[in-house]
Design a protein around this motif. Structure first.
Motif, PDB file in Angstrom:
ATOM      1  N   ASN A 133      34.481  46.130  38.792  1.00  0.00           N
ATOM      2  CA  ASN A 133      35.565  47.023  39.159  1.00  0.00           C
ATOM      3  C   ASN A 133      35.447  47.496  40.609  1.00  0.00           C
ATOM      4  O   ASN A 133      36.438  47.571  41.334  1.00  0.00           O
ATOM      5  CB  ASN A 133      35.561  48.223  38.209  1.00  0.00           C
ATOM      6  N   THR A 134      34.214  47.790  41.026  1.00  0.00           N
ATOM      7  CA  THR A 134      34.043  48.250  42.415  1.00  0.00           C
ATOM      8  C   THR A 134      34.365  47.124  43.397  1.00  0.00           C
ATOM      9  O   THR A 134      34.940  47.351  44.460  1.00  0.00           O
ATOM     10  CB  THR A 134      32.639  48.859  42.667  1.00  0.00           C
ATOM     11  N   VAL A 135      34.032  45.894  43.013  1.00  0.00           N
ATOM     12  CA  VAL A 135      34.374  44.761  43.884  1.00  0.00           C
ATOM     13  C   VAL A 135      35.890  44.596  43.965  1.00  0.00           C
ATOM     14  O   VAL A 135      36.464  44.450  45.035  1.00  0.00           O
ATOM     15  CB  VAL A 135      33.719  43.456  43.391  1.00  0.00           C
ATOM     16  N   PHE A 136      36.541  44.639  42.807  1.00  0.00           N
ATOM     17  CA  PHE A 136      38.004  44.490  42.793  1.00  0.00           C
ATOM     18  C   PHE A 136      38.660  45.590  43.618  1.00  0.00           C
ATOM     19  O   PHE A 136      39.601  45.350  44.359  1.00  0.00           O
ATOM     20  CB  PHE A 136      38.538  44.560  41.364  1.00  0.00           C
ATOM     21  N   THR A 137      38.146  46.786  43.443  1.00  0.00           N
ATOM     22  CA  THR A 137      38.756  47.912  44.148  1.00  0.00           C
ATOM     23  C   THR A 137      38.648  47.722  45.659  1.00  0.00           C
ATOM     24  O   THR A 137      39.603  47.936  46.393  1.00  0.00           O
ATOM     25  CB  THR A 137      38.082  49.228  43.740  1.00  0.00           C
ATOM     26  N   TRP A 138      37.460  47.331  46.095  1.00  0.00           N
ATOM     27  CA  TRP A 138      37.252  47.242  47.546  1.00  0.00           C
ATOM     28  C   TRP A 138      37.789  45.965  48.154  1.00  0.00           C
ATOM     29  O   TRP A 138      38.512  45.996  49.135  1.00  0.00           O
ATOM     30  CB  TRP A 138      35.766  47.387  47.877  1.00  0.00           C
ATOM     31  N   ILE A 139      37.404  44.848  47.578  1.00  0.00           N
ATOM     32  CA  ILE A 139      37.829  43.580  48.171  1.00  0.00           C
ATOM     33  C   ILE A 139      39.283  43.297  47.805  1.00  0.00           C
ATOM     34  O   ILE A 139      40.059  42.842  48.633  1.00  0.00           O
ATOM     35  CB  ILE A 139      36.926  42.411  47.714  1.00  0.00           C
TER      36      ILE A 139
ATOM     37  N   CYS B 274      31.671  34.948  41.045  1.00  0.00           N
ATOM     38  CA  CYS B 274      32.933  34.877  40.313  1.00  0.00           C
ATOM     39  C   CYS B 274      33.802  36.099  40.601  1.00  0.00           C
ATOM     40  O   CYS B 274      35.000  35.974  40.870  1.00  0.00           O
ATOM     41  CB  CYS B 274      32.657  34.771  38.810  1.00  0.00           C
ATOM     42  N   VAL B 275      33.167  37.263  40.584  1.00  0.00           N
ATOM     43  CA  VAL B 275      33.955  38.481  40.774  1.00  0.00           C
ATOM     44  C   VAL B 275      34.504  38.551  42.204  1.00  0.00           C
ATOM     45  O   VAL B 275      35.653  38.954  42.434  1.00  0.00           O
ATOM     46  CB  VAL B 275      33.145  39.737  40.370  1.00  0.00           C
ATOM     47  N   TYR B 276      33.708  38.111  43.198  1.00  0.00           N
ATOM     48  CA  TYR B 276      34.226  38.111  44.574  1.00  0.00           C
ATOM     49  C   TYR B 276      35.326  37.063  44.736  1.00  0.00           C
ATOM     50  O   TYR B 276      36.309  37.285  45.428  1.00  0.00           O
ATOM     51  CB  TYR B 276      33.103  37.870  45.585  1.00  0.00           C
ATOM     52  N   GLY B 277      35.135  35.918  44.088  1.00  0.00           N
ATOM     53  CA  GLY B 277      36.170  34.876  44.154  1.00  0.00           C
ATOM     54  C   GLY B 277      37.482  35.389  43.603  1.00  0.00           C
ATOM     55  O   GLY B 277      38.546  35.205  44.196  1.00  0.00           O
ATOM     56  N   MET B 278      37.396  36.060  42.457  1.00  0.00           N
ATOM     57  CA  MET B 278      38.610  36.583  41.845  1.00  0.00           C
ATOM     58  C   MET B 278      39.217  37.699  42.707  1.00  0.00           C
ATOM     59  O   MET B 278      40.441  37.793  42.838  1.00  0.00           O
ATOM     60  CB  MET B 278      38.292  37.103  40.444  1.00  0.00           C
ATOM     61  N   ALA B 279      38.352  38.503  43.309  1.00  0.00           N
ATOM     62  CA  ALA B 279      38.847  39.573  44.178  1.00  0.00           C
ATOM     63  C   ALA B 279      39.544  38.997  45.410  1.00  0.00           C
ATOM     64  O   ALA B 279      40.562  39.526  45.857  1.00  0.00           O
ATOM     65  CB  ALA B 279      37.694  40.483  44.606  1.00  0.00           C
ATOM     66  N   PHE B 280      39.016  37.896  45.960  1.00  0.00           N
ATOM     67  CA  PHE B 280      39.673  37.249  47.107  1.00  0.00           C
ATOM     68  C   PHE B 280      41.060  36.767  46.709  1.00  0.00           C
ATOM     69  O   PHE B 280      42.035  36.966  47.424  1.00  0.00           O
ATOM     70  CB  PHE B 280      38.881  36.030  47.581  1.00  0.00           C
TER      71      PHE B 280
END
Lengths: 343, 296
Positions: B102-108, B182-188
């Motif tokens: 969630n923190t990754v999604f929020t920020w990135i 995976c989470v950063y990829g999805m956030a991108f």
């Protein structure tokens, strides 16, 4: 240095919908607005060139296309020999940009950190970056506050920092979009002298947009007035002003009365166009262009419509850029609609 | 006047490709460095990052203790459904993962919108040579905070609720790295799409919470879903990631315990990264055409 040929840019703009429920639940209807319509410009190396026009004239759109932030719909643009669509990276390397003024720098960083950040991104590192940052801080007059956080700067200081950041990589071309908006007179004056110095001593080519006529007159080697996306005139400030003729502008001041001076005067054959009317508490001043050169104010004072007015003064005036603008576009620069809400 | 070039002092023989690669990474590191400077000005956010996730995890654990703790009436059915004997671990591992994601999604995910809101987005775009360095730079900066988040949350969890871990270290490290990628990829991917969506915050929040907290079965076994919903849940990489993390951290199993899921997550991660970068190019070009790049 900058070459613009038949540039075109259209935007979709949401049409106002009177039904509130439709605004909430459905997509708005769009209309197409031509922001720039067949614009041609050629700016030479080392030239200070101003694009002049009211809000919505197409100045910022043109600047954004030149900075690779917008894609044109037609025509071509070359900056420092590079095409703005095909060679975007090369264009970006060769220009310094200040758009959105004080909001284009990071307020949570110090002035120094901002300049270091941009210098690093332009490939300057280590000692050369540090010395360049000091040099720029000196140039924009922020040396004594360079280690303060930008959020504590005044608006003028933020503007100067933004311009400093755009100069950090010694770009041969500087593009500034209305940099003096919101500045106090002293701040604006300091900024103007800085830019003039950059242009004259360092040979930077400057493309400058503004809707302040006096500012453009003072700074520019050449300028173009644009209106509704089209260039209406181009030349040096003196050439542009001379296009109205040397002796065709009169300024008439009359005491206020129940009658309107503007209407009867505009019907008078000697008067070609009313350029500006300023109503004061006691007097009204009308600035007008005459059909033929006026050699003597007696010609004006004898006009039939003025017989019923108490004339305070009549004098011949030098044409200004604003006179040219009103004369060519038929509207005052402050009256033209704001199209900045384009999508 | 000669403009500085973004190329660095490399031998003349160095290829343009190599120069670009070096520029790319140096620019990413620059963006990371100054992003950390900006983050560090928000101390309350840092505090929230260190304590906040635990505060979200704790109520679930206490509820779990009430219902399925030692000697509680629902213990049998819970263990049958989850196939795990340690309910704390079953809850805590994915909940840490949910908060991390969630923190990754929020920020990135909101990266571009944040720059637009600050007004610096267009300035950054005319400065950087490669637009995606903004993503990579912010990611590197964010990873530092992610480390603080993970260490502080795990420490608090051990201090307060003591889960029983049985770790397969190699497998767990691989799974956690895969999770982060995976989470950063999805956030991108999401961040690129959000150039188009004006009300991005709501979309992002609802979507991430719905996907992470409900569909991926962070706090309950997805077998309770009807068949069609289970099929959807299994298409979400995080469902498999949570399961892999439980297996490797709580059961001491290797990746082979869920090999199919592992391969699926690897493929999904690669897809997300490629999709993210392609969408960034496409959406930036669209925004440049529409003139909506600097809207805020």
């Amino acid at each position: 240095m900058i070459e613009v040929k038949s540039l075109k840019k259209r935007f979709r703009r949401a049409m106002p919908d009177s039904a509130k429920w439709r605004r909430i639940v459905s997509r708005p209807k769009y209309e197409t607005v031509e922001a720039v319509s067949g614009l041609d410009l050629e700016i030479e190396k080392g030239e200070f060139f101003s694009l002049l026009g009211p809000n919505g004239a197409g100045k910022t759109t043109t600047v954004r296309i030149l900075c690779t932030l917008l894609l044109p719909d037609g025509g071509s643009c070359r900056v420092a020999g590079y095409d703005v669509v095909d060679d975007q990276r090369a264009v970006r390397r060769n220009i310094g940009v200040s758009i959105r003024g004080e909001r284009s720098v990071y307020w949570k960083l110090t002035g120094r950190q901002n300049l270091e950040y941009f210098s690093n991104l332009y490939g300057l590192r280590g000692k050369s970056a540090r010395s360049r940052v000091c040099e720029i801080a000196e140039t924009v007059g922020l040396s004594d506050r360079i280690d303060d956080y930008v959020e504590h700067y005044s608006m003028g200081m933020k503007q100067r920092l933004a311009i400093g950041a755009s100069l950090i990589h010694r770009p041969p071309i500087l593009v500034l979009d209305e940099p003096t908006i919101g500045l106090d007179p002293n701040g604006a004056r300091a900024l103007r002298s800085l830019l003039k110095e950059l242009c004259s001593t360092e040979g930077v080519t400057i493309l400058y947009t503004t809707h302040y006529m006096q500012e453009a007159h003072e700074l520019s080697d050449r300028l173009a007035i644009i209106h509704r996306g089209k260039k209406v005139i181009e030349g040096s400030p003196a050439e542009v002003c001379a296009s109205l003729g040397d002796e065709n502008i009169v300024e008439i001041t009359v005491s206020n009365s129940d009658d309107d001076v503007e209407q009867p005067l505009s019907n008078e054959r000697v008067i070609d166009k009313i350029l500006h009317v300023e109503r004061g508490l006691l007097t009204t001043t009308v600035r007008a262009r005459t059909v033929v050169p006026v050699r003597s104010v007696a010609l004006i004072s004898g006009l039939e419509p003025l017989r019923n007015f108490d004339i305070q003064s009549i004098h011949l005036a030098q044409p200004s850029l604003e006179d040219v603008f009103v004369s060519l576009t038929g509207s005052n620069i402050t009256e033209v609609g704001d199209a900045s809400s384009l999508e | 006047m000669q403009a500085h070039s973004s190329s660095y002092k490399l031998p003349e023989t160095a290829s343009a490709w190599l120069r670009d690669a070096i520029t790319y990474w140096l620019d990413s590191l620059t963006i990371a460095k100054y992003s950390i400077f900006i983050f560090s000005r928000y101390r309350s956010w840092l505090l929230n990052l260190m304590i906040g996730p635990f505060l979200m995890i704790a109520p679930f654990v206490f509820l779990g203790d009430t219902l399925v703790g030692e000697g509680k009436p629902l213990t049998g059915s819970y263990f049958t459904g989850t196939e795990f004997t340690d309910y704390i671990g079953f809850l805590v591992v994915p909940l840490i993962a949910v908060n991390l994601s969630n923190t990754v999604f929020t920020w990135i995910g909101g990266l571009i919108r944040q720059e637009q809101l600050m007004g610096t987005f267009e300035r950054a775009l005319v400065t950087t040579q490669f637009t995606s360095t903004m993503f990579i730079g912010k990611t590197i900066a964010h990873l530092l905070y992610l480390a603080i988040f993970a260490v502080s949350t795990v420490a608090l969890v051990f201090l307060w609720v003591s889960p029983e871990f049985d770790v397969n270290l190699t497998a767990a490290v691989i799974v956690i790295i895969l999770h982060v990628l995976c989470v950063y990829g999805m956030a991108f991917a999401m961040s690129s799409l959000l150039i188009r969506v004006t009300d991005s915050w709501t979309v992002q929040t609802v979507m991430t919470r719905a996907v992470l907290s409900i569909l991926a079965g962070a706090t309950f076994p997805i077998v309770i879903f009807p068949g069609w919903l289970q099929a959807i849940a299994k298409a979400i990489p995080f469902t498999w990631i949570f399961e892999l993390e439980r297996q490797t951290l709580l059961q001491g199993n290797g990746i082979d315990a869920e090999l199919g899921g592992f391969i699926y997550v690897v493929l999904a991660t690669i897809f997300m990264w490629i999709f993210g970068f392609v969408m960034l190019r496409v959406e930036l070009a669209n925004a440049k055409r529409r003139g909506s790049l600097g809207n805020f």
